[in-house]
Design a protein around this motif. Structure first.
Motif, short mmCIF file in Angstrom:
data_model
loop_
_atom_site.label_atom_id
_atom_site.label_comp_id
_atom_site.label_asym_id
_atom_site.label_seq_id
_atom_site.Cartn_x
_atom_site.Cartn_y
_atom_site.Cartn_z
N HIS A 105 -29.65 -8.47 -22.81
CA HIS A 105 -29.56 -7.27 -23.64
C HIS A 105 -30.67 -6.30 -23.23
O HIS A 105 -31.57 -6.65 -22.46
N ALA A 106 -30.60 -5.08 -23.71
CA ALA A 106 -31.53 -4.03 -23.29
C ALA A 106 -32.99 -4.42 -23.52
O ALA A 106 -33.83 -4.24 -22.64
N ALA A 107 -33.30 -4.99 -24.68
CA ALA A 107 -34.69 -5.37 -24.97
C ALA A 107 -35.16 -6.46 -24.01
O ALA A 107 -36.30 -6.42 -23.53
N GLY A 108 -34.29 -7.42 -23.70
CA GLY A 108 -34.65 -8.48 -22.77
C GLY A 108 -34.92 -7.96 -21.38
O GLY A 108 -35.88 -8.35 -20.71
N LEU A 109 -34.08 -7.04 -20.91
CA LEU A 109 -34.27 -6.46 -19.59
C LEU A 109 -35.54 -5.62 -19.53
O LEU A 109 -36.22 -5.59 -18.50
N ASP A 110 -35.89 -4.95 -20.64
CA ASP A 110 -37.15 -4.20 -20.70
C ASP A 110 -38.35 -5.14 -20.55
O ASP A 110 -39.27 -4.86 -19.78
N THR A 111 -38.34 -6.24 -21.29
CA THR A 111 -39.50 -7.13 -21.26
C THR A 111 -39.64 -7.84 -19.92
O THR A 111 -40.76 -8.01 -19.43
N VAL A 112 -38.53 -8.22 -19.31
CA VAL A 112 -38.65 -8.91 -18.02
C VAL A 112 -39.10 -7.94 -16.93
O VAL A 112 -39.88 -8.31 -16.05
N ALA A 113 -38.64 -6.70 -16.98
CA ALA A 113 -39.10 -5.71 -16.02
C ALA A 113 -40.61 -5.50 -16.15
O ALA A 113 -41.32 -5.38 -15.15
N GLY A 114 -41.10 -5.49 -17.40
CA GLY A 114 -42.55 -5.36 -17.62
C GLY A 114 -43.33 -6.55 -17.07
O GLY A 114 -44.41 -6.39 -16.50
N ASP A 132 -26.46 -12.73 -22.99
CA ASP A 132 -26.69 -12.57 -24.43
C ASP A 132 -25.39 -12.62 -25.21
O ASP A 132 -25.41 -12.67 -26.44
N ALA A 133 -24.27 -12.60 -24.52
CA ALA A 133 -22.95 -12.64 -25.15
C ALA A 133 -21.93 -13.00 -24.08
O ALA A 133 -22.20 -12.83 -22.89
N PRO A 134 -20.76 -13.48 -24.49
CA PRO A 134 -19.73 -13.75 -23.48
C PRO A 134 -19.19 -12.45 -22.89
O PRO A 134 -19.30 -11.38 -23.50
N GLY A 135 -18.63 -12.54 -21.69
CA GLY A 135 -18.01 -11.36 -21.07
C GLY A 135 -18.93 -10.64 -20.12
O GLY A 135 -20.07 -11.03 -19.89
N ARG A 136 -18.41 -9.54 -19.59
CA ARG A 136 -19.14 -8.74 -18.62
C ARG A 136 -20.20 -7.88 -19.29
O ARG A 136 -20.05 -7.47 -20.44
N LEU A 137 -21.22 -7.56 -18.52
CA LEU A 137 -22.25 -6.66 -19.01
C LEU A 137 -21.74 -5.23 -19.04
O LEU A 137 -21.02 -4.81 -18.12
N PRO A 138 -22.14 -4.46 -20.04
CA PRO A 138 -21.83 -3.02 -20.01
C PRO A 138 -22.51 -2.39 -18.78
O PRO A 138 -23.57 -2.85 -18.34
N ARG A 139 -21.89 -1.36 -18.25
CA ARG A 139 -22.38 -0.73 -17.03
C ARG A 139 -23.87 -0.38 -17.05
O ARG A 139 -24.58 -0.66 -16.08
#
Length: 167
Positions: A80-89, A113-120
């Motif tokens: 999810h967006a928050a997870g990607l923010d923290t890992v980039a940091g 963080d959920a089933p299925g494809r990631l949003p673009r």
């Protein structure tokens, strides 16, 4: 010794030089020790404990590995967006040399963080991460929610090979 000429180091050979007897070749990994990793979550709920249980290694929670822990780090985050923010940091901390001395960043593990494809927009952020570090993706695994950990999912074969969990 002539002036202007450089002399290399002397090499001493003690005893006769023998050629090893031919035999079956040893596998390349015969002398390699299994590598251990410290899983480090970049946010709460990233999945560190589950990954350590399934793939082996040290469950570091959200803390840097200590002196007795494996120094090879796999950063973990949700997609999810928050997870990607923290890992980039956290990747940036390593890039700037601000991580504790002696630690090696071996990759980033992104847990769905959920089933299925990631949003673009999220998929584009993952591509940005992949441009600077090895990224291993772990799909949504419904059985993990029930505590049924079992074998690593087939889609995670590269991660299983890296951690030695391939069976």
């Amino acid at each position: 010794m002539q002036t202007g000429m450089r002399q290399g180091p002397e090499i001493w050979i003690r005893g006769p030089v023998t050629t090893p007897k031919p035999g079956p070749p040893e596998p390349a990994h015969a002398h390699a020790a299994a590598r251990r990793f410290s899983w480090v979550g970049t946010h709460g709920g990233a999945g560190v404990s589950t990954l350590a249980a399934v793939y082996g290694g040290h469950d570091g929670g959200r803390a840097w590995p200590g002196p007795g822990d494996p120094p090879s780090v796999l950063l973990v985050a949700r997609t999810h967006a928050a997870g990607l923010d923290t890992v980039a940091g956290a990747v940036e901390i390593f890039r700037r040399g601000q991580a504790p001395p002696g630690l090696d960043l071996d990759g980033v593990v992104l847990v769905a963080d959920a089933p299925g494809r990631l949003p673009r927009p999220l998929a584009q952020r993952v591509k940005s991460l992949e441009a600077v570090i090895d990224v291993y993706r772990v799909p949504w695994v419904p059985s993990w929610r029930l505590g049924e950990l079992g074998h690593p999912p087939r889609e995670t074969a590269p991660l299983a090979r890296l951690t030695g969990a391939a069976r």
